[in-house]
Design a protein around this motif. Structure first.
Motif, PDB file in Angstrom:
ATOM      1  N   ARG A  47      -4.052  35.365  18.214  1.00  0.00           N
ATOM      2  CA  ARG A  47      -3.533  34.098  18.712  1.00  0.00           C
ATOM      3  C   ARG A  47      -3.256  33.172  17.532  1.00  0.00           C
ATOM      4  N   GLU A  48      -2.461  32.160  17.774  1.00  0.00           N
ATOM      5  CA  GLU A  48      -1.945  31.324  16.694  1.00  0.00           C
ATOM      6  C   GLU A  48      -3.050  30.591  15.942  1.00  0.00           C
ATOM      7  N   GLU A  49      -4.117  30.225  16.622  1.00  0.00           N
ATOM      8  CA  GLU A  49      -5.177  29.467  15.952  1.00  0.00           C
ATOM      9  C   GLU A  49      -5.841  30.266  14.837  1.00  0.00           C
ATOM     10  N   MET A  50      -5.704  31.596  14.872  1.00  0.00           N
ATOM     11  CA  MET A  50      -6.243  32.405  13.785  1.00  0.00           C
ATOM     12  C   MET A  50      -5.608  32.021  12.455  1.00  0.00           C
ATOM     13  N   ASN A 109       0.039  39.163   2.712  1.00  0.00           N
ATOM     14  CA  ASN A 109      -0.057  38.858   4.136  1.00  0.00           C
ATOM     15  C   ASN A 109       1.219  38.229   4.675  1.00  0.00           C
ATOM     16  N   TYR A 110       2.340  38.466   3.997  1.00  0.00           N
ATOM     17  CA  TYR A 110       3.614  37.906   4.447  1.00  0.00           C
ATOM     18  C   TYR A 110       4.699  38.982   4.342  1.00  0.00           C
ATOM     19  N   TRP A 162       1.145  41.136  13.553  1.00  0.00           N
ATOM     20  CA  TRP A 162       1.977  40.158  12.849  1.00  0.00           C
ATOM     21  C   TRP A 162       3.361  40.723  12.579  1.00  0.00           C
ATOM     22  N   ALA A 163       3.367  41.941  12.039  1.00  0.00           N
ATOM     23  CA  ALA A 163       4.654  42.541  11.679  1.00  0.00           C
ATOM     24  C   ALA A 163       5.525  42.773  12.906  1.00  0.00           C
ATOM     25  N   GLU A 164       4.929  43.276  13.966  1.00  0.00           N
ATOM     26  CA  GLU A 164       5.699  43.615  15.170  1.00  0.00           C
ATOM     27  C   GLU A 164       6.229  42.375  15.879  1.00  0.00           C
ATOM     28  N   HIS A 165       5.520  41.239  15.741  1.00  0.00           N
ATOM     29  CA  HIS A 165       5.925  40.026  16.448  1.00  0.00           C
ATOM     30  C   HIS A 165       6.535  38.992  15.505  1.00  0.00           C
ATOM     31  N   GLY A 166       6.839  39.407  14.286  1.00  0.00           N
ATOM     32  CA  GLY A 166       7.534  38.515  13.365  1.00  0.00           C
ATOM     33  C   GLY A 166       6.719  37.355  12.848  1.00  0.00           C
ATOM     34  N   TRP A 167       5.401  37.500  12.781  1.00  0.00           N
ATOM     35  CA  TRP A 167       4.559  36.427  12.268  1.00  0.00           C
ATOM     36  C   TRP A 167       4.698  36.340  10.750  1.00  0.00           C
ATOM     37  N   ASP A 168       4.920  35.154  10.245  1.00  0.00           N
ATOM     38  CA  ASP A 168       4.841  34.852   8.819  1.00  0.00           C
ATOM     39  C   ASP A 168       3.654  33.899   8.667  1.00  0.00           C
ATOM     40  N   VAL A 169       2.476  34.465   8.462  1.00  0.00           N
ATOM     41  CA  VAL A 169       1.248  33.668   8.505  1.00  0.00           C
ATOM     42  C   VAL A 169       1.259  32.514   7.511  1.00  0.00           C
ATOM     43  N   PRO A 170       1.600  32.718   6.224  1.00  0.00           N
ATOM     44  CA  PRO A 170       1.629  31.564   5.314  1.00  0.00           C
ATOM     45  C   PRO A 170       2.600  30.478   5.755  1.00  0.00           C
ATOM     46  N   ALA A 171       3.756  30.878   6.326  1.00  0.00           N
ATOM     47  CA  ALA A 171       4.711  29.865   6.789  1.00  0.00           C
ATOM     48  C   ALA A 171       4.131  29.068   7.950  1.00  0.00           C
TER      49      ALA A 171
END
Length: 545
Positions: A25-28, A55-56, A89-98
């Motif tokens: 979830r996003e709060e992570m 991690n990006y 993250w990869a499958e759902h297009g998450w760019d965690v640092p962004a």
């Protein structure tokens, strides 16, 4: 109003994410920012690259979870978030640092990406071929490591990292830095040279090669800033000489105007109250560069974790030597959410004024093993604890740095107690000791004697780095001598560096049998510390403990 000085908090970019339960979830991601709201922290320094993995979504390095290994159980050390999480993250297009950078902007927190320049986690506990932190570049360029074709063993990890003598290695790292600055470096960039302290083979460091890399990063930042100076932070070894020995000519970086913040760091990941900050202040004098030493969250003593009082003591010593601020690192290793005392710590170490008249524990450096002792060039090896005592032999001498002006506090009647404590192993009832503080003898009759079985008190952190075996405190039966220095100045204690000397004496005229029996025993000087309690409002100081 005067401009607020930066206060840095480093998040390693994966340990926090690894601690969450339940679904992704996003709060992570956004908790990296929300955890710091309401604190004195101005700047979140967030690790996005572990040298060969990140991690990006990168076009240069491998993303965490980039390859199949047949199950996480073969990955050796299970660093970072679970494999299922990073693949989500990869499958759902998450760019965690962004995501974190956007949250920081929304909440008014500065965001600076951090890049580890030669992270060795991928080769410390398992062969890199079966560790999920190993990147594609390393696997395809094993001829570029410090010692190619060497059989892997845990203690040989320094020979498995990439060798910066090779132009291809430096170009790979610079391409990674360029990409990070372009994606996330709108407010600055950090080069973390402390994960880990190996870039060349022993004795073959080439500082000019590293300095050229720093120049290129400076130019890239200047281009990104478009006429606005973006800060470049460098995390380096704890001393100027120690940094130069591994190939980091920080003096050249300062003279050329390449860097803005220097973060001296203890090489063993332990909180170090005795880093030689004054020599860094001399190095940057007149340059505008700031020095923000970095205390760590672990400790060789006690239960293996730095306490609030230890953090305060370290910060006091740094500020007494001229530090511009304190850079917090690995605060979260005891788990999330952060604990109440950690928020108190952030406030207390944020400036000398907040730190004044707070209780502290100053302590001497302990470093077990010759390899670890060699990492402390600012202390003679003999000054590092533990030190073995020989009956009738030379005294054990260690140093104790004290940043607080205790003599002034005593004169102002705000000092509640300054308790000097000396812990020894195997102290027998008939043993005679001589204890000196800066050459002045301490009255043994005035000391309180306490005994403790440290085997019963041993503990580890709930999660994170403190669970590692090398963070264990020395444990076993021990005895502690305590002196209450009601008049610190009269007892010989001074602000700054102090020498504590302990000698195991034999009675005058001891016969050969007594000497032989004493020689069969082992006594070690284990700990030396100074617990300081203040009493600014006339309250009673806490009881002896």
């Amino acid at each position: 109003m005067p401009e607020r000085r930066r206060m840095f908090y480093n998040d390693d970019g994966d340990t926090c994410l690894a601690q969450y339960r339940g679904g992704v979830r996003e709060e992570m991601a956004t908790d990296a920012v929300d955890t710091l709201l309401g604190t004195p922290v101005t700047t979140l320094v967030y690790c996005v690259s572990y040298s060969d993995t990140g991690n990006y979504p990168s076009q240069v390095i491998s993303r965490l979870g980039w390859r199949e290994l047949g199950g996480e159980e073969v990955a050796g050390r299970n660093d970072g978030p679970p494999l299922a999480t990073v693949r989500y993250w990869a499958e759902h297009g998450w760019d965690v640092p962004a995501m974190i950078m956007a949250r920081a902007a929304e909440k008014g927190l500065e965001f600076i990406p951090s890049m580890r320049m030669n992270d060795a986690h991928f080769c410390q506990t398992a062969h890199p071929r079966v560790n999920r932190l190993t990147g594609r570049f390393w696997l395809e360029n094993q001829d570029l490591i410090i010692t190619p074709n060497l059989e892997w063993r845990p203690e040989r990890w320094p020979t498995f990292v990439l060798d910066f003598r090779h132009e291809k290695v430096r170009a790979f790292r610079l391409a990674n830095a360029d990409e990070i600055i372009a994606r996330y470096g709108a407010q600055g960039f950090e080069m973390d040279w402390t994960r880990h302290y190996r870039f060349f083979a022993d004795g073959r460091a080439q500082p000019d090669l590293i300095t050229d890399m720093v120049r290129r990063v400076r130019r890239r930042l200047d281009a990104r800033g478009g006429g606005r100076r973006l800060p470049l932070i460098v995390r380096v070894a704890g001393s100027v000489g120690g940094s130069l020995a591994i190939g980091l000519d920080v003096g050249a970086w300062v003279r050329e105007g390449l860097v803005d913040y220097i973060v001296p760091s203890d090489p063993t990941r332990q909180i170090s109250p005795e880093m030689p900050v004054a020599e860094w202040i001399d190095l940057v004098r007149g340059s505008g560069v700031e020095v923000h030493p970095s205390p760590e969250s672990c400790s060789w003593r006690g239960g293996g974790e730095a306490t609030l009082e230890m953090y305060r003591a370290a910060a006091s010593n740094y500020y007494a030597q001229g530090a511009h601020g304190v850079y917090l690192y690995n605060v979260f290793t005891e788990g999330l959410p952060l604990q109440g005392w950690q928020y108190v710590m952030m406030r207390d170490v944020s400036c000398p004024e907040a730190l004044a008249r707070t209780d502290k524990t100053f302590f001497a450096i302990a470093a077990r093993g010759d390899a670890v002792r060699a990492l402390y060039p600012w202390r003679r090896p003999a000054a590092l604890l533990p030190i073995r005592l020989a009956p009738g032999g030379e005294p054990a001498v260690t140093g104790l740095w004290v940043g607080d002006d205790l003599a002034a506090a005593a004169r102002a009647s705000t000092l509640g107690r300054a308790a000097l404590r000396v812990r020894l192993s195997d102290l027998g009832p008939g043993d005679r000791l001589e204890v000196l503080l800066n050459g002045r003898p301490l009255d043994l009759a005035a000391a309180r004697l306490g005994t403790a079985d440290y085997r019963a008190r041993r503990r580890f952190g709930r999660r994170g780095a403190t669970a590692a075996p090398h963070y264990r405190a020395w444990w076993g039966l021990s005895a502690t001598l305590r002196w209450n220095l009601a008049d610190p100045e009269g007892a010989g204690l001074r602000r700054g560096d102090n020498a504590i000397s302990v000698r195991w004496c034999l009675a005058e005229g001891a016969d050969p049998g007594e000497r032989a029996r004493a020689g069969e025993r082992e006594m070690w000087l284990l700990d030396v510390d100074l617990a300081v309690c203040y009493d600014p409002l006339g309250k009673d100081p806490p009881p002896w403990g």
